[in-house]
Write an enzyme that holds these catalytic residues in place. Structure first.
Site, PDB file in Angstrom:
ATOM      1  N   GLY C  76      -3.152  -8.480  -2.431  1.00  0.00           N
ATOM      2  CA  GLY C  76      -4.304  -7.094  -2.177  1.00  0.00           C
ATOM      3  C   GLY C  76      -4.545  -6.436  -3.706  1.00  0.00           C
ATOM      4  O   GLY C  76      -4.403  -6.894  -4.889  1.00  0.00           O
ATOM      5  N   LEU C  77      -4.874  -5.175  -3.409  1.00  0.00           N
ATOM      6  CA  LEU C  77      -4.999  -4.363  -4.404  1.00  0.00           C
ATOM      7  C   LEU C  77      -3.929  -4.281  -5.410  1.00  0.00           C
ATOM      8  O   LEU C  77      -3.627  -4.512  -6.798  1.00  0.00           O
ATOM      9  CB  LEU C  77      -5.691  -2.943  -4.450  1.00  0.00           C
ATOM     10  N   GLY C  79      -0.987  -6.387  -5.415  1.00  0.00           N
ATOM     11  CA  GLY C  79      -0.337  -7.505  -6.016  1.00  0.00           C
ATOM     12  C   GLY C  79      -1.676  -8.325  -6.874  1.00  0.00           C
ATOM     13  O   GLY C  79      -1.073  -8.995  -7.806  1.00  0.00           O
ATOM     14  N   HIS C 300      -5.711   7.200  12.960  1.00  0.00           N
ATOM     15  CA  HIS C 300      -6.918   7.775  12.534  1.00  0.00           C
ATOM     16  C   HIS C 300      -7.948   8.007  13.577  1.00  0.00           C
ATOM     17  O   HIS C 300      -7.836   7.372  14.789  1.00  0.00           O
ATOM     18  CB  HIS C 300      -7.609   6.518  11.782  1.00  0.00           C
ATOM     19  N   ARG C 365      -7.231  14.749  10.405  1.00  0.00           N
ATOM     20  CA  ARG C 365      -6.976  13.689  11.071  1.00  0.00           C
ATOM     21  C   ARG C 365      -5.750  13.746  12.182  1.00  0.00           C
ATOM     22  O   ARG C 365      -6.275  13.401  13.306  1.00  0.00           O
ATOM     23  CB  ARG C 365      -6.535  12.534  10.061  1.00  0.00           C
ATOM     24  N   LEU C 480      -6.145   3.182  -2.201  1.00  0.00           N
ATOM     25  CA  LEU C 480      -6.953   1.932  -3.092  1.00  0.00           C
ATOM     26  C   LEU C 480      -6.253   2.822  -4.365  1.00  0.00           C
ATOM     27  O   LEU C 480      -5.970   1.686  -5.139  1.00  0.00           O
ATOM     28  CB  LEU C 480      -8.425   2.401  -3.046  1.00  0.00           C
TER      29      LEU C 480
END
Ligand SMILES: Cc1cc2nc3c(=O)[nH]c(=O)nc-3n(C[C@H](O)[C@H](O)[C@H](O)COP(=O)(O)OP(=O)(O)OC[C@H]3O[C@@H](n4cnc5c(N)ncnc54)[C@H](O)[C@@H]3O)c2cc1C
Ligand code: HEM
Ligand code: SF4
Ligand code: FES
Lengths: 245, 247, 676
Positions: C76-77, C79, C300, C365, C480
């Site tokens: 992912g971002l 790794g 969420h 949220r 992110l």
């Protein structure tokens, strides 16, 4: 460590080393497009000549003769014709060779066929290119035997110079209904080939980079296909129906 | 809903495989297509038959993991991914044929699962901009005209699912390839490697055994992200230009 | 819920542990261990710490890097970015993911955007403000040094991504556009339409593939890590299963990095990918890595509701819908089955506007989620019955359409409303949308120090898999940021300090630690295939999810959590005796893969409940019924709970051991959040 460019654990393909643009399938496609466009140019000229048949015996023969001395004295007699024939032969070899290679690759790319497959998004002409091409090839061979090299007059049974002058050979040929039929089928195939082929060649040349350009070229392709296939068909139909004799 | 499912079963890469027919009932319109297969698998597990293997991960249409040829169309009858296809697109009593992507470059791993690593290798061969971490200039130092940025984004939405290959009568991956070429070629950052990129990636594409494109257009019709055929035109143009640049 | 001290609910288990506070709800369920502290963050001004650490971290000579090998689990971002960067640096990297391509890691699903303190809008943003917002958003339960560093490197991320060709949204002048997000007052979110995660991940993936070509990174796709190898006190490798051939492989290295994402799937239904799992982290936990704040879960509010028992996953709808939509349920329970268009205005309860007159539909949220649950618990939920329950509330665009026109709404939310229609079959322009909260992100994860190193030497943890940056609640667009910060800019610096001591002595496949790890993995697989019971893996997973959602979801109480723990223990027994997995070990076997994941989720679920039980306060996404203000707001207890709960595995039959890391704020003052 495993060879870094392969995925370890299996015999998967490696990365290509020293790639050349001229060795890619797109290069084949470019050759296909250029040779195809050369044909398009030729058939447009050819069609113009054929339509001379409507001007009568003398005009047609004169045109045929004129071609033989085109370019004289810079070119020898028949020079233009032979250069054109050379060019067309080269184009034909390239076009057919590339067609065979691309077909071979496509076969290999899908070794197992689908049980059910729809063809959403494809016009029928696009999927007829290979069979259509084969038909055109056979037709071209016969066509050359018929009118150019063999000069076979199926009506009189004469061959060679005895078959008659170009105009008479033409008229005699299309007086035979099944010759006209073969010819018309071939022209339908040519129309289909061009319906997809002209658009395809523009796409191959990279000239259809926007949705508008694409739509435009598709219309032009269709129009050109109709004009060429229609234009060639006029003469045989006219002969068969007695408009030309 | 009651359905008849004709599903390709194949135990591994060497097995020849064949279509099996299953009857399934009690399917609701609100289920996604993959949830329908989940139900089938529950049922098979209960009956002692091994569940059907198929790929999926995000199940929201973005990862590109799901595949499936559904009644002859990649990702089924709607313009979306299989995971976002819902059973309301089908009718009670339908027969649905489900096959894996068919491509020599995507060998079947098992049942409906194929190996798409060829796409990774196409990217490896040049589908990037060489910018080592830490070497980047300030982000706003190179403005990118909005039109280019928008086009780059639109084609960069490709999810690498392989539907284009599955649909293509030539088994070509030109849409996938063209999408990447266009994405990177549209940006100023992508210019330095532009010509070598297109040549390397195209050569890899061919080497993997994907067929040559003949511009039929089934790929774009199948693409769940609506990547347009323009990208193939762009690809061809870039390759032609690369030739001129001596590649 | 009651605010009264609850003494009747203490456990019937023995109380030989010291009591850490006024209440010890979890007494009997855990053992108190030594406190733990981060020893790597330099002292001094917070703004200088990262520079100092980068300077102090030892260097590795470029010629030596090739001899040092790094295993990275996850593409992912976190790794992917790390693999690319460490590959560029010249290390020998092995990268693992369970998908068929690194590009499919679940980071790809992130929609909204990524924060960075670029201050392009000149609206007063700064590193310090991003730091402040993130700590506050996390309800003062994160470690300040880590968060400051995150804010500090955020700007480099944008530069890096742009250089890689990430097509961020731009203005007409060609410069980068920003939007505001997640309730902060500055515009600092960079985005690529609704597909920011996809574009960032493709950037990292491409950078990593480039290294594969250059030979520094080797990628192992369709490989699932099933065990970490800890030899002589150091993480030295992993055991992975080739998911295609079933082969159990040993991979050895000098250091191991886990970037394996979040474990929201412990709830069965979540916005995570089907394969998202805790196995990598949990196996490490069992080998000695502490698990920190496992109960911190973000739920969420605007997801598409469950439509039936068959449901396999939930889909997020961007939070921005709440800007124009009004949320309501019928006033009378008997109206719930009706067509909403037939319910007259006076019979509708716009409950958020009623309860929070100043914030209305735009409450944070956690509040929006909890109130939706309350409405449904009261029997006023809408939509189809799922089980004995309607789970959903209306999000109505009627007024917005009347006010702005249909075209404006269509332009603003087009693809979202289309997606909604595709999934539900209902046209949101005509019928009010139905939404319901869903598990989305976990703030908890493996404990790491400032260097991102876990309590196992040589085991580093990055991205959502660690706990470090978001405290008890994560702000939008910051996961992110964290993933890429860790991968591109933090780990590559901190890991070198560890690797400077390497290469470590070679260990072979016959090392006892390797042999043992392999045997464990093989034994488990064999066990799964041989139980031969009656129930499918999914049925266990679904049941676990039910328990977790019911008792460890949006609102937790001591009573419920204790009940959940009992239920999970029972479920675990049943799992290991009544599971049915068909097929073989030596081929692609998706049921077998799931079995391993669910087995670990069950153990994690228990720990989450214990952690939630222990934390008798409400903070961020963790809401304890026993700890709320008079008007139902979350009530923190900084005097007792201003710590990170780092849990040590207590053995198969033991209780987990709690190590507390005290949270010290030097650059920021702790305040009670207020939405009034
Ligand atoms: C629907 C959705 C929307 C979101 N939107 C936003 C947003 O707008 N902004 C924002 O900041 N954040 C957002 N988030 C959160 C954010 O996307 C994630 O927290 C972040 O991407 C996690 O990145 P990661 O690299 O840590 O893990 P992931 O991207 O989840 O990657 C995990 C990797 O680990 C691998 N892996 C896992 N287990 C194993 C194993 N056992 N063996 C081998 N490999 C394994 C996987 O294959 C994968 O490659 C969103 C999340 C979701 C679900
Ligand atoms: C010898 C007989 C022929 C054969 C075997 C043949 C075969 C083919 C094939 C297989 C293709 C590629 C399919 C595709 O692009 O979709 C093609 C393309 C084409 N052909 Fe032919 N063809 C023949 C004759 C002709 C003739 C006579 C013309 C023109 C009058 C022509 C014009 C074209 C054009 C313009 C293309 C498109 C090139 C491109 O895609 O870029 N072809 N042909
Ligand atoms: S171009 Fe479209 S069909 Fe092809 S891989 Fe990309 S998203 Fe899939
Ligand atoms: S499962 Fe991710 S796109 Fe379908």
């Amino acid at each position: 460590m495993a060879n870094p460019v392969t995925t370890p654990g299996s015999k998967r393909p490696t990365l290509v080393d020293g790639a050349r643009a001229s060795r890619t399938s797109i290069a084949l496609k470019l050759l296909m497009a250029l040779s195809g466009l050369a044909f398009v140019g030729f058939v447009l000229g050819h069609m113009y000549g054929n339509l001379k048949a409507f001007s009568g015996h003398d005009a047609f023969n004169e045109y045929a003769y004129h071609l033989k001395e085109l370019g004289e004295p810079m070119l020898p007699h028949m020079g233009f014709i032979w250069i054109m024939r050379g060019g067309l032969l080269l184009a034909l070899i390239i076009h057919v060779a590339c067609a065979i290679e691309l077909t071979r690759r496509a076969r290999k790319a899908r070794p197992v066929q689908y049980v059910v497959k729809k063809h959403t998004g494809a016009i029928p002409a696009s999927r007829l290119m290979r069979w259509g091409g084969l038909t055109l090839f056979l037709f071209i061979v016969w066509h050359l035997v018929n009118f150019t090299f063999g000069k076979v007059n199926v009506e009189t049974g004469e061959t060679g110079d005895a078959a008659g002058d170009p105009y008479n050979l033409l008229v005699d040929t299309f007086d035979v209904w099944w010759m006209t039929l073969i010819y018309l089928v071939a022209m339908a195939m040519l129309g289909a080939h061009l319906h997809h082929g002209v658009w395809s060649s523009m796409q191959t040349l990279g000239l259809t980079g926007t949705a508008e350009a694409r739509a435009r070229v598709k219309t032009i392709s269709f129009a050109l296909a109709i004009v060429i296939a229609g234009g060639f068909s006029l003469v045989p139909i006219a002969v068969l129906t007695g408009l030309i004799d | 809903m009651n359905l008849t499912l004709k599903i390709w079963r194949q135990t591994d890469a060497v097995d020849k495989g064949k279509i099996h027919t299953y009857a399934i009932s009690g399917i609701s319109q609100d289920m996604s297509f993959l949830e329908m297969l989940d139900v089938l698998n529950e049922q098979l597990n209960e009956q002692g038959e091994e569940p059907v293997a198929f790929d999926s991960d995000c199940r929201e249409g973005i990862c590109g993991m799901c595949s499936l040829m559904i009644n002859g169309e990649p990702h089924g009858p709607e313009v979306t991914t299989t995971c976002q296809l819902h059973m309301r697109s089908f009718n009670d009593g339908d027969t649905i044929t489900i096959e894996p992507w068919r491509s020599g470059a995507f060998p079947v791993v098992k049942d409906l699962v194929v190996d798409r690593s060829a796409f990774d290798r196409i990217i490896q061969s040049g589908g990037y901009i060489s910018a080592n971490t830490g070497s980047a200039p300030e982000a706003n130092s190179v403005p990118v005209p909005r039109d280019n940025a928008v086009r780059a984004f639109n084609v960069a939405t490709c999810i690498g699912c392989g539907a284009c290959v599955a649909a293509c009568p030539n088994g070509s991956a030109s849409l996938f390839l063209g999408a990447k070429i266009t994405h990177l070629g549209e940006l100023p950052q992508g210019q330095p490697e532009r010509w070598s990129r297109v040549v390397d990636m195209t050569a890899q594409h061919d080497h993997e055994g994907f067929g040559g494109c003949t511009n039929i257009g089934e790929c774009a019709a199948a693409c769940p992200k609506e990547i347009p055929l323009d990208v193939i035109s762009q690809l061809n143009k870039d390759l032609r230009t690369a030739m001129r640049h001596g590649h | 819920m009651t605010d009264m001290p609850d003494t009747t609910l203490t456990s019937d288990r023995s109380h030989d542990e010291p009591s850490p506070g006024q209440y010890d709800d979890a007494a009997g369920y855990y053992t108190l261990g030594e406190p733990i502290a981060d020893t790597k963050a330099p002292a001094g001004d917070i703004a200088d710490r990262w520079q100092t650490r980068k300077f102090e971290a030892r260097l590795v000579n470029p010629a030596n890097r090739r001899k040092l090998s790094i295993i990275i689990v996850g593409t992912g971002l976190a790794g992917g970015a790390a693999a690319a960067t460490l590959g560029e640096a010249g290390y020998n990297v092995k990268s693992f993911c369970y998908q068929d391509s690194p590009r499919r890691a679940h980071s790809i699903a992130a929609q909204g955007g990524i924060n960075a303190a670029k201050n392009y809008k000149e609206d007063g943003d700064s590193t310090h403000r991003l730091f402040y917002d993130t700590v506050k958003g996390g309800d003062y339960r994160s470690r300040e040094s880590n968060v400051y560093r995150l804010a500090e490197v955020s700007t480099n991320i944008i530069d890096q991504c742009v250089a890689q060709g990430v097509p961020f949204a731009r203005e007409y002048g060609g410069l980068l556009d920003n939007r505001s997000f997640g309730g902060v007052q500055v515009s600092r979110t960079f985005y690529a339409r609704g597909q920011t995660g996809q574009q960032l991940l493709i950037g990292a993936y491409q950078a990593m593939e480039r290294q594969v070509k250059l030979g520094t990174v080797t990628e192992y796709t369709r490989h699932e890590m099933l065990e970490v190898i800890v030899a002589d006190g150091q993480a030295r490798g992993i055991i992975a299963r080739d998911m295609v051939t079933g082969e159990i492989e040993t991979h050895l290295a000098d250091v191991v990095v886990l970037a394996s994402g979040g474990y929201g799937n412990v709830f069965y239904l979540s916005t995570n990918a089907m394969g998202s799992n805790v196995t990598a982290a949990w196996r490490a936990h069992r080998k000695g890595a502490y698990m920190a704040n496992p109960c911190y879960t973000q739920i969420h509010p605007t997801c598409i509701p469950v439509s039936g028992d068959h449901q396999s996953k939930l889909t997020l709808m961007s939070e921005s819908l709440r800007n124009d939509g009004r949320i309501w349920v019928p006033k009378k329970a008997e109206d719930c089955g009706k067509d909403p268009r037939d319910i007259p205005e006076e019979d509708r309860d716009y409950y958020l506007e009623r309860i929070y007159p100043s914030f209305g539909n735009l409450v944070p949220r956690d509040i929006a989620s909890r109130q939706a649950k309350n409405m449904c618990d009261e029997g006023r939920g809408v939509g189809p019955m799922v089980g004995d329950f309607r789970r959903g509330v209306y999000l109505d665009f009627k007024d917005a359409i009347a006010r702005l026109g249909k075209d404006a709404i269509e332009e603003k939310y087009d693809n979202l409303l289309d997606m909604y229609e595709r999934i539900t079959g209902e046209n949101p322009y005509e019928v009010p949308m139905r939404i319901y909260p869903a598990v989305h992100y976990v703030m908890g994860g493996l404990w790491v120090d400032y260097d991102l190193q876990s309590t196992i030497k040589g085991l580093f943890v990055t991205g959502e898999a660690n706990f470090s940056d978001h405290g008890a609640n994560r702000l939008g667009a910051s996961a992110l940021m964290q993933g890429l910060a860790d991968g591109y800019f933090v780990l590559p610096h901190t890991i070198r300090d560890y690797l400077a001591d390497g290469p470590f002595p070679e260990i072979g496949e016959d090392h006892p630690a390797v042999v043992e790890a392999r045997a464990d993995v093989e034994g488990r697989i064999e066990k799964f295939l041989s139980i031969n019971g009656n129930r499918s893996v999914d049925s266990f997973h679904r049941e676990l999810g039910h328990i977790m959602w019911e008792y460890c979801g949006m609102e937790r109480t001591a009573e419920g959590l204790r009940k959940a723990i009992d239920m999970i223990r029972e479920l675990k027994r049943e799992f290991w005796s009544d599971l049915k997995v068909l097929g073989t070990a030596d081929s692609l076997n998706q049921s077998l893969e799931k079995a391993g994941r669910v087995a670990d989720f069950i153990e994690l679920g228990e720990l989450m409940c214990i952690d939630a039980l222990n934390r008798r306060e409400s903070c961020g996404g963790h809401f304890r019924g026993e700890s709320q203000t008079e008007d139902g707001e979350a009530l923190r207890h900084d005097d007792e709970f201003a710590y990170v709960a780092a849990w040590e595995w207590g053995g198969q039959d033991g209780t987990p051991i709690l190590h507390k890391e005290e949270l010290v704020y030097t650059a920021i003052e702790m305040k009670q959040r207020s939405y009034k």
